[in-house]
Design an enzyme around this catalytic site. Structure first.
Site, mmCIF file in Angstrom:
data_model
loop_
_atom_site.group_PDB
_atom_site.id
_atom_site.type_symbol
_atom_site.label_atom_id
_atom_site.label_comp_id
_atom_site.label_asym_id
_atom_site.label_seq_id
_atom_site.Cartn_x
_atom_site.Cartn_y
_atom_site.Cartn_z
ATOM 1 N N HIS A 133 81.384 82.117 62.470
ATOM 2 C CA HIS A 133 80.654 82.815 61.408
ATOM 3 C C HIS A 133 79.340 82.099 61.136
ATOM 4 C CE1 HIS A 133 82.801 79.669 59.227
ATOM 5 N NE2 HIS A 133 82.121 79.936 58.110
ATOM 6 N N HIS B 154 77.871 80.581 58.610
ATOM 7 C CA HIS B 154 77.669 79.559 57.599
ATOM 8 C C HIS B 154 77.175 78.310 58.331
ATOM 9 C CE1 HIS B 154 80.311 81.324 54.130
ATOM 10 N NE2 HIS B 154 79.077 81.783 54.127
ATOM 11 N N ASP C 192 77.493 75.123 58.361
ATOM 12 C CA ASP C 192 78.323 74.044 58.907
ATOM 13 C C ASP C 192 79.086 74.464 60.154
ATOM 14 O OD1 ASP C 192 79.774 75.732 57.199
ATOM 15 O OD2 ASP C 192 81.261 74.201 56.719
ATOM 16 N N HIS C 193 78.832 75.692 60.606
ATOM 17 C CA HIS C 193 79.490 76.162 61.833
ATOM 18 C C HIS C 193 78.508 76.562 62.930
ATOM 19 C CE1 HIS C 193 83.657 76.361 60.213
ATOM 20 N NE2 HIS C 193 82.971 76.351 59.076
ATOM 21 N N HIS D 278 86.927 85.724 54.924
ATOM 22 C CA HIS D 278 86.086 84.702 54.324
ATOM 23 C C HIS D 278 84.948 85.381 53.570
ATOM 24 C CE1 HIS D 278 84.730 80.700 53.683
ATOM 25 N NE2 HIS D 278 83.691 80.736 54.504
ATOM 26 N N ASP E 204 87.231 79.118 58.931
ATOM 27 C CA ASP E 204 87.243 79.379 57.492
ATOM 28 C C ASP E 204 87.912 80.706 57.132
ATOM 29 O OD1 ASP E 204 85.637 77.243 57.978
ATOM 30 O OD2 ASP E 204 84.124 77.773 56.506
ATOM 31 N N HIS F 178 88.705 70.966 58.858
ATOM 32 C CA HIS F 178 87.800 71.537 57.860
ATOM 33 C C HIS F 178 88.113 71.009 56.465
ATOM 34 C CE1 HIS F 178 85.406 74.644 55.716
ATOM 35 N NE2 HIS F 178 84.677 74.583 56.822
#
Length: 301
Positions: free
Chosen positions: A60, A62, A64-65, A140, A210, A268
């Protein structure tokens, strides 16, 4: 099957922890899953050859990914890469990367292929003669997928003693490995089970990034050999997990139990906690076969 955790902490990178990224080696294929900041540095630290990565899966959008993706793509070019690179991720990832390349006047030395995802149903997104990859729709704050990697069954193993006993010509060995029966000159049919042994069982790896506790994934990941499931919070912060659409260690273990997974790997983790041992303790109360993912850890299954 080998799993190398490059990073498995939530939100922002720190001097001693990294956001989500991992490498799965399966059937001699190397897949990069998520690409948080610092991924290329972690690849170097773990001595993983950049040239062996031809497929990157982004769960996804976001940061941090995937904030490490443009850097990784650029470094591949600086190293003179010529092999195609395939990126699988939510619709929008192509626009983001192409805009970054365009505005920095930086272009790749290799073909870059984007496979953008929009479906909310599980679908096959990669397949070759050894591995098949399906999406695992997650729940999410933005459109998110996990990924199920499955080995295809290998060839059967030749029973050398049996084929010699029946004086079967070597020209038929491949047919036997492929599961075929053999008819002798006198018309006798020798069933394959008498001439070969079962192949090594095919393995599977389910990556669930997530997501809030989401039982819809269970039917997709049923009987997975290894399940990586996010465990951002401990049960004491269950209300916060629900609010932010994340999971607790206990909830991750419950998914593993209901899916009949053989092994659970947690990751995570929220950086609010002093350590990660409590995540394992909490999960083990529900599901005994728990491993703690951590930056730089490798597991062979």
């Amino acid at each position: 099957m080998k799993l190398t955790i490059l990073g498995c902490y939530a939100a922002t990178p720190r001097t001693f922890t990294n956001p989500t990224s991992q490498v799965l080696e399966i059937k001699n294929r190397l897949f990069l899953i998520d690409c948080g900041e610092g991924t290329q540095v972690q690849l170097r630290k773990n001595k993983i050859k950049f040239s062996k990565i031809n497929h990157i899966f982004i769960s996804h959008l976001h940061g941090d990914h995937f904030f490490g993706l443009i850097g990784t793509i650029s470094t591949f070019a600086l190293l003179g890469r010529t092999t195609d690179l395939h990126i699988y991720g939510p619709k929008g990832v192509k626009e983001i990367i192409n805009l970054q390349l365009k505005l920095s006047n930086a272009w790749t030395t290799y073909e870059l292929f984007f496979h953008e995802l929009e479906s909310k149903e599980s679908e096959v997104i990669f397949e070759d003669n050894r591995v098949i990859v399906r999406t695992i729709p997650l729940k999410h704050r933005v459109y998110t997928n996990g990924f199920l990697f499955q080995e295809k069954p290998g060839e059967r193993k030749l029973n050398v003693e049996a084929v010699q006993q029946y004086d079967i010509h070597t020209a038929y060995y491949q047919k036997i490995k492929n599961g075929g029966d053999i008819t002798l000159d006198d018309g006798t049919v020798i069933e394959n089970e008498q001439l070969s042994f079962d192949p090594i069982p095919a393995m599977s790896y389910a990556f669930c990034s997530d997501t809030v506790y989401h039982e819809a994934v269970i039917s997709i990941i049923k009987d997975a050999d290894v399940l990586y499931h996010e465990a951002t919070f401990l049960e004491s912060e269950a209300a916060l997990a629900q609010k932010t659409l994340h999971s607790t260690a206990k909830e991750a273990a419950t998914i593993a139990l209901k899916a009949n997974a053989k092994q659970l790997v947690l990751g995570h983790y929220s950086t609010r906690y002093d350590g990660i041992e409590r995540f394992k303790e909490e999960a083990a109360e529900i599901f005994p076969n728990v491993l703690l993912g951590d930056d730089g850890r490798s597991f062979e299954f």
